[in-house]
Scaffold this active site. Structure first.
Site, PDB file in Angstrom:
ATOM      1  N   HIS A  88     -47.426  -4.518  16.177  1.00 29.47           N
ATOM      2  CA  HIS A  88     -46.621  -4.899  15.125  1.00 29.47           C
ATOM      3  C   HIS A  88     -45.571  -6.025  15.621  1.00 29.47           C
ATOM      4  CE1 HIS A  88     -43.258  -2.453  16.826  1.00 29.47           C
ATOM      5  NE2 HIS A  88     -44.147  -1.349  16.801  1.00 29.47           N
TER       6      HIS A  88
ATOM      7  N   HIS B 217     -46.454   4.229  10.483  1.00 28.80           N
ATOM      8  CA  HIS B 217     -45.710   4.597   9.347  1.00 28.80           C
ATOM      9  C   HIS B 217     -46.016   6.017   8.947  1.00 28.80           C
ATOM     10  CE1 HIS B 217     -44.881   0.384   7.676  1.00 28.80           C
ATOM     11  NE2 HIS B 217     -44.128   0.591   8.636  1.00 28.80           N
TER      12      HIS B 217
ATOM     13  N   TYR C 111     -48.354   1.571  22.084  1.00 26.89           N
ATOM     14  CA  TYR C 111     -49.140   2.929  21.457  1.00 26.89           C
ATOM     15  C   TYR C 111     -50.371   2.988  22.077  1.00 26.89           C
ATOM     16  CZ  TYR C 111     -45.353   1.475  18.314  1.00 26.89           C
ATOM     17  OH  TYR C 111     -44.127   1.251  17.610  1.00 26.89           O
TER      18      TYR C 111
ATOM     19  N   GLU D 161     -37.840  -4.102  17.753  1.00 29.81           N
ATOM     20  CA  GLU D 161     -38.343  -2.915  18.091  1.00 29.81           C
ATOM     21  C   GLU D 161     -39.453  -2.759  18.899  1.00 29.81           C
ATOM     22  OE1 GLU D 161     -39.913  -1.292  14.330  1.00 29.81           O
ATOM     23  OE2 GLU D 161     -39.550  -2.793  13.128  1.00 29.81           O
TER      24      GLU D 161
ATOM     25  N   ARG E 181     -41.382   3.924  20.779  1.00 35.39           N
ATOM     26  CA  ARG E 181     -40.842   2.803  20.354  1.00 35.39           C
ATOM     27  C   ARG E 181     -39.352   2.879  20.339  1.00 35.39           C
ATOM     28  NH1 ARG E 181     -43.137   2.759  15.505  1.00 35.39           N
ATOM     29  NH2 ARG E 181     -41.868   3.914  14.193  1.00 35.39           N
TER      30      ARG E 181
ATOM     31  N   ASP F  47     -37.926   7.944  13.640  1.00 36.45           N
ATOM     32  CA  ASP F  47     -37.623   6.648  13.105  1.00 36.45           C
ATOM     33  C   ASP F  47     -36.893   6.992  11.903  1.00 36.45           C
ATOM     34  OD1 ASP F  47     -37.462   3.990  12.092  1.00 36.45           O
ATOM     35  OD2 ASP F  47     -39.486   3.596  12.391  1.00 36.45           O
TER      36      ASP F  47
ATOM     37  N   HIS G 160     -36.619  -4.166   5.097  1.00 39.60           N
ATOM     38  CA  HIS G 160     -37.278  -5.099   5.582  1.00 39.60           C
ATOM     39  C   HIS G 160     -36.841  -6.443   4.420  1.00 39.60           C
ATOM     40  CE1 HIS G 160     -40.925  -2.772   7.132  1.00 39.60           C
ATOM     41  NE2 HIS G 160     -39.919  -2.900   7.941  1.00 39.60           N
TER      42      HIS G 160
ATOM     43  N   HIS H 187     -37.376  -7.648  12.629  1.00 37.57           N
ATOM     44  CA  HIS H 187     -37.617  -8.061  11.122  1.00 37.57           C
ATOM     45  C   HIS H 187     -36.040  -8.070  10.605  1.00 37.57           C
ATOM     46  CE1 HIS H 187     -36.838  -3.908   9.955  1.00 37.57           C
ATOM     47  NE2 HIS H 187     -37.723  -3.668  10.713  1.00 37.57           N
TER      48      HIS H 187
ATOM     49  N   ASP I 172     -31.618   0.827  10.733  1.00 38.03           N
ATOM     50  CA  ASP I 172     -33.458   1.264  10.992  1.00 38.03           C
ATOM     51  C   ASP I 172     -33.431   1.449  12.556  1.00 38.03           C
ATOM     52  OD1 ASP I 172     -36.146   1.158  11.063  1.00 38.03           O
ATOM     53  OD2 ASP I 172     -36.351  -0.846  10.590  1.00 38.03           O
TER      54      ASP I 172
ATOM     55  N   GLU J 180     -35.898   1.257  18.813  1.00 38.48           N
ATOM     56  CA  GLU J 180     -35.485   0.163  17.780  1.00 38.48           C
ATOM     57  C   GLU J 180     -34.041   0.266  17.806  1.00 38.48           C
ATOM     58  OE1 GLU J 180     -36.976   1.015  13.929  1.00 38.48           O
ATOM     59  OE2 GLU J 180     -36.827  -1.092  13.334  1.00 38.48           O
TER      60      GLU J 180
HETATM   61  N1  GLY Z   1     -38.883   1.987   9.695  1.00 36.06           N
HETATM   62  C1  GLY Z   1     -39.632   1.011   9.514  1.00 36.06           C
HETATM   63  C2  GLY Z   1     -39.380  -0.056  10.445  1.00 36.06           C
HETATM   64  O1  GLY Z   1     -39.489   0.206  11.766  1.00 36.06           O
HETATM   65  O2  GLY Z   1     -40.012  -1.305  10.235  1.00 36.06           O
HETATM   66 MN    MN Z   2     -37.861  -1.507  11.844  1.00 36.33          MN
HETATM   67 MN    MN Z   3     -37.814   1.797  11.953  1.00 38.19          MN
END
Ligand code: GLY
Ligand code: MN
Ligand code: MN
Length: 436
Positions: free
Chosen positions: A348, A241, A385, A381, A402, A258, A359, A352, A269, A404
């Site tokens: 992670h 983040h 890393y 996503e 990443r 992102d 979220h 989601h 997202d 997504e």
């Molecule tokens: N940008 C927030 C996430 O990917 O969950």
């Molecule tokens: Mn996300």
């Molecule tokens: Mn994201």
């Protein structure tokens, strides 16, 4: 559009107990400094049933004697001073525009709410979202209890239940209209990513890419982001983040972008990771392809009636076998699954919910045991890393990637909202070669 809100109210009424009410407050304003507030953001549950974007409002659904009614308490017309803040809806227009049976002024809550709740059995209320509103709610119940001791005309509801479980369950399955809004948010975010990818070059700052992204959001009418934009170059690509966005981007680094805008309150997202100078180094390309393979496998597996666990297992097995093949980990896949060593590289979740919040529906689990259904919308996503430590071959250290995508589960599989945004290394390099 208003039919959508009416349908949602009808669905909620159907789940409410006889002689009950549901109370949903608008979001409170947040003070930024002295007499100045942060830009207002409506509570998404309140919005879901009203489409109304003003603060200081309470929406109530009442089910009494099998008769369903809706009430709104909202700000008095222009109490907020038209000269300074523009006009607001007021009571008369609320009746027509919000399709409610009654509209009372916000300042009237103290005098009226206890009468509205009188002799109901159940009140649905989400405790703990806002202290001030909890106080209004509990003082109202207390007032009713005290009155009922002296006068049989009054009786306080005995049960308080949380509406969130019902409401989040409803929000989980999106209507056609909602899917259209998410697609629009994705389309605009795609333009923003393309603009940033084309603009990227060494010696520019991360925030210059943020400026390109936000420019595209704003010129397309999206005044709000779904979340704070992340532009992380070099080692910053490994900070999940990261929002400082203030480093100069260097030749040879990757930059992770992102970013997503909101369209009509619906989110997108999207993440892409690109080489700052337009050409992937060998090791960056190898890791990139692993993440891309994870994504493509996941996108094949997201379909109705499958448990998220099945998808997670297959994607992580793929990750482990690929990391093994390039010598970043050792052992059998079974051992590696058991020790959860992959969490060092992919810490992670794979997916989601997305929707009114980025979220979305946080009360409804999006975890191993969740079974997918048509109309559910998700961000998918995968990422890798790589820590900067001595056990890792030098050229892999500090790589963060990443990718997504946003999808909706359909009756046969899924539809990718973000399909039109390039994502293979060759496509990215080609786009970065083009003049702006
Ligand atoms: N940008 C927030 C996430 O990917 O969950
Ligand atoms: Mn996300
Ligand atoms: Mn994201």
């Amino acid at each position: 559009m208003y039919q959508e809100y009416l349908n949602r109210r009808k669905k909620l009424f159907a789940q409410m107990a006889p002689e009950s009410a549901t109370l949903i407050f608008a979001a409170a304003e947040n003070n930024k400094n002295f007499d100045y507030n942060f830009q207002y953001r409506q509570d998404k549950n309140f919005f879901y049933f009203t489409g109304f974007n003003e603060p200081q409002a309470l929406f109530i659904l009442i089910k009494r004697h099998n008769n369903n009614q809706c009430i709104i308490f909202n700000q008095k017309k222009n109490t907020n001073n038209k000269q300074w803040f523009g006009s607001n809806l007021g009571q008369k227009s609320a009746l027509k525009k919000l399709y409610v049976n009654y509209s009372y002024t916000w300042n009237d809550i103290e005098n009226r709410l206890y009468l509205i709740l009188n002799y109901l059995h159940v009140v649905y209320y989400a405790i703990g979202l806002n202290e001030k509103y909890d106080k209004i709610f509990f003082l109202t119940l207390e007032k009713l209890r005290l009155k009922s001791k002296k006068n049989k005309k009054f009786c306080a509801p005995k049960r308080i239940l949380d509406w969130r479980l019902f409401v989040y369950k409803m929000r989980l399955i999106k209507s056609k209209q909602e899917i259209y809004f998410i697609q629009k948010a994705c389309d605009i975010s795609i333009l923003a990513h393309i603009r940033a990818i084309k603009f990227c070059q060494p010696k520019r700052y991360e925030y210059e890419l943020v400026a390109e992204i936000h420019h595209e959001f704003l010129r397309n009418g999206c005044l709000t982001n779904s979340y704070n934009t992340i532009v992380g170059s070099g080692e910053n690509s490994c900070i999940l983040h990261y929002t400082k966005n203030n480093k100069k981007m260097k030749n040879g680094e990757l930059v992770l972008i992102d970013a997503g805008c909101e369209y009509c309150n619906y989110t997108s997202d999207i993440t892409r990771t690109i080489p700052v100078n337009g050409i992937f180094l060998k090791e960056q390309r190898i890791i990139y392809h692993i993440v891309l393979d994870m994504l493509n496998l996941a996108l094949k597996l997201f379909k109705p009636n499958i448990k998220i666990k099945i998808i997670n297992i297959q994607v992580i097995q793929l990750l482990l076998s690929k990391l093994k093949s390039i010598g970043l980990i050792n052992g059998t896949i079974n051992q590696l699954m058991h020790t959860k060593i992959y969490k060092k590289f992919f810490m992670h979740r794979l997916c989601h919910w997305i929707g009114l919040s980025v979220h979305d529906c946080e009360y409804m689990p999006c975890n191993d045991n969740t079974i997918l259904k048509p109309g559910m919308t998700l961000a998918v996503e995968p990422g890798i890393y790589i820590p900067k430590n001595n056990n890792i071959p030098f050229l892999y250290r500090g790589i963060g990637i990443r990718i997504e995508e946003n999808i909706v589960i359909t009756s046969k599989g899924n539809k990718i909202f973000t399909q039109n945004l390039i994502k293979t290394p060759n496509e990215i390099e080609k786009l970065m070669r083009k003049p702006i």
